[in-house]
Scaffold this active site. Sequence first.
Site, PDB file in Angstrom:
ATOM      1  N   LYS A   1      -8.892   1.232   3.442  1.00  0.00           N
ATOM      2  CA  LYS A   1      -8.205  -0.068   3.525  1.00  0.00           C
ATOM      3  C   LYS A   1      -8.117  -0.512   4.992  1.00  0.00           C
ATOM      4  O   LYS A   1      -8.339  -1.679   5.324  1.00  0.00           O
ATOM      5  CB  LYS A   1      -6.803   0.040   2.905  1.00  0.00           C
ATOM      6  CG  LYS A   1      -6.850   0.119   1.388  1.00  0.00           C
ATOM      7  CD  LYS A   1      -5.565   0.642   0.758  1.00  0.00           C
ATOM      8  CE  LYS A   1      -5.772   0.839  -0.754  1.00  0.00           C
ATOM      9  NZ  LYS A   1      -4.682   1.571  -1.408  1.00  0.00           N
TER      10      LYS A   1
ATOM     11  N   GLN B   1       1.265   3.552  -0.073  1.00  0.00           N
ATOM     12  CA  GLN B   1       0.296   4.241  -0.927  1.00  0.00           C
ATOM     13  C   GLN B   1       0.999   5.123  -1.959  1.00  0.00           C
ATOM     14  O   GLN B   1       1.875   5.915  -1.625  1.00  0.00           O
ATOM     15  CB  GLN B   1      -0.650   5.080  -0.040  1.00  0.00           C
ATOM     16  CG  GLN B   1      -1.777   5.730  -0.796  1.00  0.00           C
ATOM     17  CD  GLN B   1      -2.767   4.726  -1.399  1.00  0.00           C
ATOM     18  OE1 GLN B   1      -3.180   3.773  -0.752  1.00  0.00           O
ATOM     19  NE2 GLN B   1      -3.121   4.932  -2.658  1.00  0.00           N
TER      20      GLN B   1
ATOM     21  N   ASP C   1       0.458  -5.642  -3.068  1.00  0.00           N
ATOM     22  CA  ASP C   1       0.095  -4.733  -4.157  1.00  0.00           C
ATOM     23  C   ASP C   1       0.586  -5.287  -5.501  1.00  0.00           C
ATOM     24  O   ASP C   1       0.182  -4.809  -6.556  1.00  0.00           O
ATOM     25  CB  ASP C   1       0.775  -3.370  -3.919  1.00  0.00           C
ATOM     26  CG  ASP C   1      -0.241  -2.240  -3.800  1.00  0.00           C
ATOM     27  OD1 ASP C   1      -1.430  -2.490  -4.063  1.00  0.00           O
ATOM     28  OD2 ASP C   1       0.173  -1.128  -3.454  1.00  0.00           O
TER      29      ASP C   1
END
Length: 297
Positions: free
Chosen positions: A54, A98, A121
């Site tokens: 990412k 994450q 997200d």
Amino acid sequence: MTAKLIDGKQIAEQINVENAVEVARLKQQHGLTPGLAVVLVGDNPASAAYVSSKDKMCARLGMHSEKITLPAITTQTELLAIIARLNQQDNIHGILVQSPTPKQISEEAIFAAIDPGKDVDGFHPLNIGKVAIGDPSGFVPCTPAGVQELLGRCGVVVEGAHVVVLGRSRIVGRPVSLILSQKARNANATVTVVHSKSKNLAEICRSADILIAAIGVARFVKSEMVRDGAVVIDVGINRVEDKTTEKGCRLVGDVDFDAVKQKAGLLTPVPGGVGPMTIAMLMSNTIRAAKMRHGLA
Ligand code: NDP
């Protein structure tokens, strides 16, 4: 029938190129550089690899990125303090923690603490709620958004199709079922969600025009669960032993690829199907978050 493969890598690459052009335009015309903060707690190797890819993609697209790596003993309070700082930071438009986090940290508490306008997200309850009611002003989780984009860019007609989603997780199954049933472009499908308590699972799967597998069980979907010519999207990423490889293992999806390939009309491979789309959509969400913050979207 032998399925045509959907090249997720190539489609994601098209999106990456479009995103790089948009980042350059935002810099040139508005002096705005979209910024993403990615927080990794602990040293899970798969998570570390995701975070690093990412970070690299941000650099490639000309975006600002901040990678924050924290020890596995980090407390929830410490992580919440970091999120509070990132929520206030003007050069950060997207925040991603994450998953999975170590067990002392509640992911729900973390997702809820992220500014919904920076929740690229799409896991904040407000954004999940917006997806549920069909309000397009929120952020759609990246993997489900990637699945929808993949279908659209391959010319698959979703409207009116019977979509069967295998799995009902917060990250994939539930949101993909919500977005594809929305009254919207690339949606308007009749969606059935199946899970570990479903009866007649194989029969339901066989009735799908589009079958989306997201259960995390290697090669679960067999050819007898697939209708001739169906579109099969394999979200699964499972590591299985393979002594013929250098690492002794390889990645396979939730679909029995070799068998289903003989039956489906269109099929995503693993790797190289949905995976690259997830990162591409994360970048798209971050660019959109930056534009929204500056009244440009
Ligand atoms: P979860 O484990 O959170 O959810 C799995 C879902 O599948 C649950 O709803 C579960 O049912 C259902 N399920 C599990 N076993 C069975 C079974 N035998 N029969 C029917 N249903 C079953 O997984 P995720 O959604 O997070 O991930 C799914 C897969 O997608 C994984 O392989 C993961 O690695 C991959 N993934 C890939 C991404 C990408 O970028 N390509 C991103 C995210 C995930 P129940 O609710 O009843 O327990």
